[in-house]
Design an enzyme around this catalytic site. Structure first.
Site, PDB file in Angstrom:
ATOM      1  N   GLY A   1       0.718  -1.152   0.258  1.00 47.93           N
ATOM      2  CA  GLY A   1       0.148  -0.084  -0.135  1.00 47.93           C
ATOM      3  C   GLY A   1       0.874   1.269   0.139  1.00 47.93           C
TER       4      GLY A   1
ATOM      5  N   SER B   1       1.159   3.503  -2.487  1.00 51.29           N
ATOM      6  CA  SER B   1       0.814   4.422  -3.466  1.00 51.29           C
ATOM      7  C   SER B   1       0.411   5.783  -2.875  1.00 51.29           C
ATOM      8  CB  SER B   1      -0.333   3.727  -4.499  1.00 51.29           C
ATOM      9  OG  SER B   1      -1.334   3.224  -3.551  1.00 51.29           O
ATOM     10  N   ARG B   2      -0.360   5.554  -1.725  1.00 53.55           N
ATOM     11  CA  ARG B   2      -0.761   7.017  -1.169  1.00 53.55           C
ATOM     12  C   ARG B   2      -0.424   7.085   0.442  1.00 53.55           C
ATOM     13  NH1 ARG B   2      -6.460   6.021  -0.786  1.00 53.55           N
ATOM     14  NH2 ARG B   2      -6.364   3.981  -1.490  1.00 53.55           N
TER      15      ARG B   2
ATOM     16  N   LYS C   1      -7.031  -4.490  13.781  1.00 53.53           N
ATOM     17  CA  LYS C   1      -5.684  -3.893  14.406  1.00 53.53           C
ATOM     18  C   LYS C   1      -5.141  -4.266  15.525  1.00 53.53           C
ATOM     19  CE  LYS C   1      -5.128  -0.940  10.860  1.00 53.53           C
ATOM     20  NZ  LYS C   1      -3.869  -1.237   9.859  1.00 53.53           N
TER      21      LYS C   1
ATOM     22  N   ASN D   1       1.767  -2.140   5.408  1.00 47.56           N
ATOM     23  CA  ASN D   1       0.939  -1.006   5.658  1.00 47.56           C
ATOM     24  C   ASN D   1      -0.701  -0.969   5.037  1.00 47.56           C
ATOM     25  OD1 ASN D   1       0.931   2.044   5.754  1.00 47.56           O
ATOM     26  ND2 ASN D   1       0.354   1.716   3.563  1.00 47.56           N
TER      27      ASN D   1
ATOM     28  N   ILE E   1      -4.170  10.395  11.298  1.00 46.83           N
ATOM     29  CA  ILE E   1      -3.128  10.935  10.392  1.00 46.83           C
ATOM     30  C   ILE E   1      -3.723  11.616   9.099  1.00 46.83           C
ATOM     31  CG2 ILE E   1      -0.995  10.290   9.332  1.00 46.83           C
ATOM     32  CD1 ILE E   1      -0.866   9.326  12.173  1.00 46.83           C
TER      33      ILE E   1
ATOM     34  N   ASP F   1      -2.719  -7.836  -4.570  1.00 46.03           N
ATOM     35  CA  ASP F   1      -3.899  -7.600  -3.641  1.00 46.03           C
ATOM     36  C   ASP F   1      -3.387  -8.442  -2.400  1.00 46.03           C
ATOM     37  OD1 ASP F   1      -6.128  -8.008  -1.892  1.00 46.03           O
ATOM     38  OD2 ASP F   1      -7.410  -8.743  -3.459  1.00 46.03           O
ATOM     39  N   VAL F   2      -3.310  -7.674  -1.203  1.00 48.59           N
ATOM     40  CA  VAL F   2      -2.539  -8.391   0.037  1.00 48.59           C
ATOM     41  C   VAL F   2      -3.634  -9.518   0.590  1.00 48.59           C
ATOM     42  CG1 VAL F   2      -1.060  -6.610   0.766  1.00 48.59           C
ATOM     43  CG2 VAL F   2      -3.491  -6.616   1.510  1.00 48.59           C
TER      44      VAL F   2
ATOM     45  N   TYR G   1     -12.773  -2.863  11.881  1.00 49.89           N
ATOM     46  CA  TYR G   1     -11.278  -2.223  11.814  1.00 49.89           C
ATOM     47  C   TYR G   1     -10.141  -2.580  13.273  1.00 49.89           C
ATOM     48  CZ  TYR G   1      -7.641   1.419  11.023  1.00 49.89           C
ATOM     49  OH  TYR G   1      -6.576   2.116  10.615  1.00 49.89           O
TER      50      TYR G   1
HETATM   51  P1  NDP Z   1      -4.898   5.240   2.586  1.00 54.03           P
HETATM   52  O1  NDP Z   1      -6.229   4.991   2.305  1.00 54.03           O
HETATM   53  O2  NDP Z   1      -4.517   6.559   1.991  1.00 54.03           O
HETATM   54  O3  NDP Z   1      -4.052   4.296   1.585  1.00 54.03           O
HETATM   55  C1  NDP Z   1      -4.349   2.947   1.633  1.00 54.03           C
HETATM   56  C2  NDP Z   1      -3.296   2.129   1.125  1.00 54.03           C
HETATM   57  O4  NDP Z   1      -3.546   0.816   1.003  1.00 54.03           O
HETATM   58  C3  NDP Z   1      -3.220   2.572  -0.541  1.00 54.03           C
HETATM   59  O5  NDP Z   1      -1.982   2.616  -1.084  1.00 54.03           O
HETATM   60  C4  NDP Z   1      -3.952   1.298  -1.108  1.00 54.03           C
HETATM   61  O6  NDP Z   1      -3.698   0.881  -2.608  1.00 54.03           O
HETATM   62  C5  NDP Z   1      -3.577   0.175  -0.278  1.00 54.03           C
HETATM   63  N1  NDP Z   1      -4.392  -1.091  -0.208  1.00 54.03           N
HETATM   64  C6  NDP Z   1      -5.643  -0.970   0.265  1.00 54.03           C
HETATM   65  N2  NDP Z   1      -6.270  -2.134   0.032  1.00 54.03           N
HETATM   66  C7  NDP Z   1      -5.378  -3.191  -0.680  1.00 54.03           C
HETATM   67  C8  NDP Z   1      -5.304  -4.489  -0.691  1.00 54.03           C
HETATM   68  N3  NDP Z   1      -6.118  -5.189  -0.788  1.00 54.03           N
HETATM   69  N4  NDP Z   1      -4.134  -4.752  -1.426  1.00 54.03           N
HETATM   70  C9  NDP Z   1      -2.896  -3.854  -1.305  1.00 54.03           C
HETATM   71  N5  NDP Z   1      -2.917  -2.753  -1.341  1.00 54.03           N
HETATM   72  C10 NDP Z   1      -4.080  -2.164  -0.575  1.00 54.03           C
HETATM   73  O7  NDP Z   1      -4.715   4.644   4.030  1.00 54.03           O
HETATM   74  P2  NDP Z   1      -3.595   5.495   5.193  1.00 54.03           P
HETATM   75  O8  NDP Z   1      -2.331   5.743   4.431  1.00 54.03           O
HETATM   76  O9  NDP Z   1      -4.511   6.428   6.034  1.00 54.03           O
HETATM   77  O10 NDP Z   1      -3.170   4.013   5.751  1.00 54.03           O
HETATM   78  C11 NDP Z   1      -2.207   3.267   5.708  1.00 54.03           C
HETATM   79  C12 NDP Z   1      -2.178   2.217   6.992  1.00 54.03           C
HETATM   80  O11 NDP Z   1      -2.169   3.046   8.143  1.00 54.03           O
HETATM   81  C13 NDP Z   1      -3.231   1.231   7.118  1.00 54.03           C
HETATM   82  O12 NDP Z   1      -3.127   0.001   7.538  1.00 54.03           O
HETATM   83  C14 NDP Z   1      -4.218   2.125   8.010  1.00 54.03           C
HETATM   84  O13 NDP Z   1      -5.140   1.194   8.726  1.00 54.03           O
HETATM   85  C15 NDP Z   1      -3.185   2.717   9.045  1.00 54.03           C
HETATM   86  N6  NDP Z   1      -3.698   3.711  10.021  1.00 54.03           N
HETATM   87  C16 NDP Z   1      -4.148   4.931   9.545  1.00 54.03           C
HETATM   88  C17 NDP Z   1      -4.405   5.853  10.317  1.00 54.03           C
HETATM   89  C18 NDP Z   1      -4.844   7.281   9.721  1.00 54.03           C
HETATM   90  O14 NDP Z   1      -5.356   7.986  10.637  1.00 54.03           O
HETATM   91  N7  NDP Z   1      -4.846   7.532   8.359  1.00 54.03           N
HETATM   92  C19 NDP Z   1      -4.552   5.865  11.695  1.00 54.03           C
HETATM   93  C20 NDP Z   1      -4.005   4.442  12.139  1.00 54.03           C
HETATM   94  C21 NDP Z   1      -3.677   3.507  11.076  1.00 54.03           C
HETATM   95  P3  NDP Z   1      -4.478   1.936  -3.835  1.00 54.03           P
HETATM   96  O15 NDP Z   1      -3.995   3.288  -3.672  1.00 54.03           O
HETATM   97  O16 NDP Z   1      -3.907   1.245  -4.926  1.00 54.03           O
HETATM   98  O17 NDP Z   1      -5.871   1.428  -3.336  1.00 54.03           O
END
Ligand code: NDP
Length: 247
Positions: free
Chosen positions: A13, A15-16, A159, A90, A188, A59-60, A155
């Site tokens: 993950g 990409s973003r 976690k 991640n 975040i 796809d994880v 969720y």
């Molecule tokens: P985003 O929604 O911004 O990004 C999620 C990322 O996960 C993307 O790169 C997406 O890929 C990828 N992804 C989603 N589903 C799959 C899948 N099935 N297989 C592979 N890749 C996948 O999330 P965040 O950056 O906010 O979160 C990142 C991590 O941090 C997560 O585990 C989240 O639970 C955790 N987290 C986030 C918090 C927050 O406040 N934002 C707080 C606590 C934990 P694509 O772009 O291709 O869809």
């Protein structure tokens, strides 16, 4: 900033959001970085090009996809040593709703991506890391895995499960010098939290001792530390990075 020179890192993950920040930070620390995306190929390829990193679709939640991913990384021409030194689990999703409205699919898809995904990728890197007799696995958990949260039964369970998974992988792999830790962020600023209204955000910020939400780079810096030799005696831990929210 070249603490990770010569290391091969894989971030799911990437990409973003937080994953992208980790890709940027580990690249800046000198690692050769592979990262996955699932549904945003354009963003992933632009990032890969910018950083001379490598984007792989995966796809994880799918075992075949994960096994192909690990094979692709190990056989990639830029990975001449055929190693994976650092895995960052991640990738994660939310499907928030109150429990009476939560469907079986809402439960399954979140558990499959967030928890089963980390199991599948960690299992797949075990073999190369065990023969290397070294490795770092870092799972991105969440503060709600410790505190729980209304509207996030699926969720929070995923976690919380990651914390047990982290401790168990750490104990099973410690004799091969594979260190496994978890980082539990608070709130975040990413796409995941963009749905929160301004009013909710204000209320949230006032409940955080540091008075603000965090930037993805503030999680990436902790991941970079855990991935480095500076963290050579830390394993089975969950490091909370939440501005004091849950203290
Ligand atoms: P985003 O929604 O911004 O990004 C999620 C990322 O996960 C993307 O790169 C997406 O890929 C990828 N992804 C989603 N589903 C799959 C899948 N099935 N297989 C592979 N890749 C996948 O999330 P965040 O950056 O906010 O979160 C990142 C991590 O941090 C997560 O585990 C989240 O639970 C955790 N987290 C986030 C918090 C927050 O406040 N934002 C707080 C606590 C934990 P694509 O772009 O291709 O869809």
């Amino acid at each position: 900033m070249t603490k990770l020179s010569g290391k091969i890192a894989l971030i799911t993950g990437g990409s973003r959001g937080i994953g992208e920040a980790i890709v940027r930070r580990l690249s800046a620390e000198g690692a050769t970085v592979y990262f996955t995306y699932n549904s945003s190929p354009d963003k992933a390829s632009a990032l890969a090009q910018e950083l001379s990193a490598h984007a792989v679709q995966a796809d994880v939640a799918n075992a075949d996809s994960v096994n192909n991913l690990i094979k692709t990384v190990l056989e990639h021409p830029a990975n001449t040593a055929k190693r994976i030194d650092i895995l960052v689990n991640n990738a994660g999703i939310t499907k928030d709703t109150l429990v009476l409205r939560m469907s079986e699919n809402d439960w399954d898809s979140v558990i499959d991506t967030n928890l089963k995904g980390a199991f599948l990728t960690s299992k797949a890197v075990c073999k190369p890391m065990m023969s290397q007799r070294a490795g770092k696995i870092i799972n991105i958990g969440s503060i709600v895995g410790i505190t729980g949260n209304a509207g996030q039964v699926n969720y929070a369970a995923s976690k919380a499960g990651l914390i047990g998974l982290t401790k168990s992988f750490a104990k099973e792999l410690s004799s091969r010098n594979i260190l496994v830790n978890c980082v539990a962020p608070g709130y975040i600023d990413t796409d995941m939290t963009a749905k929160i209204s301004d009013e909710q955000k204000k209320a949230l910020q006032s409940s955080i001792p540091l008075g603000r939400t965090a930037q993805p780079s503030e999680i990436a810096s902790v991941v970079a530390f855990l991935a480095s030799d500076d963290a050579s005696y830390i394993t089975a831990q969950t490091i909370v990075v939440d501005g004091g929210l849950a203290a």
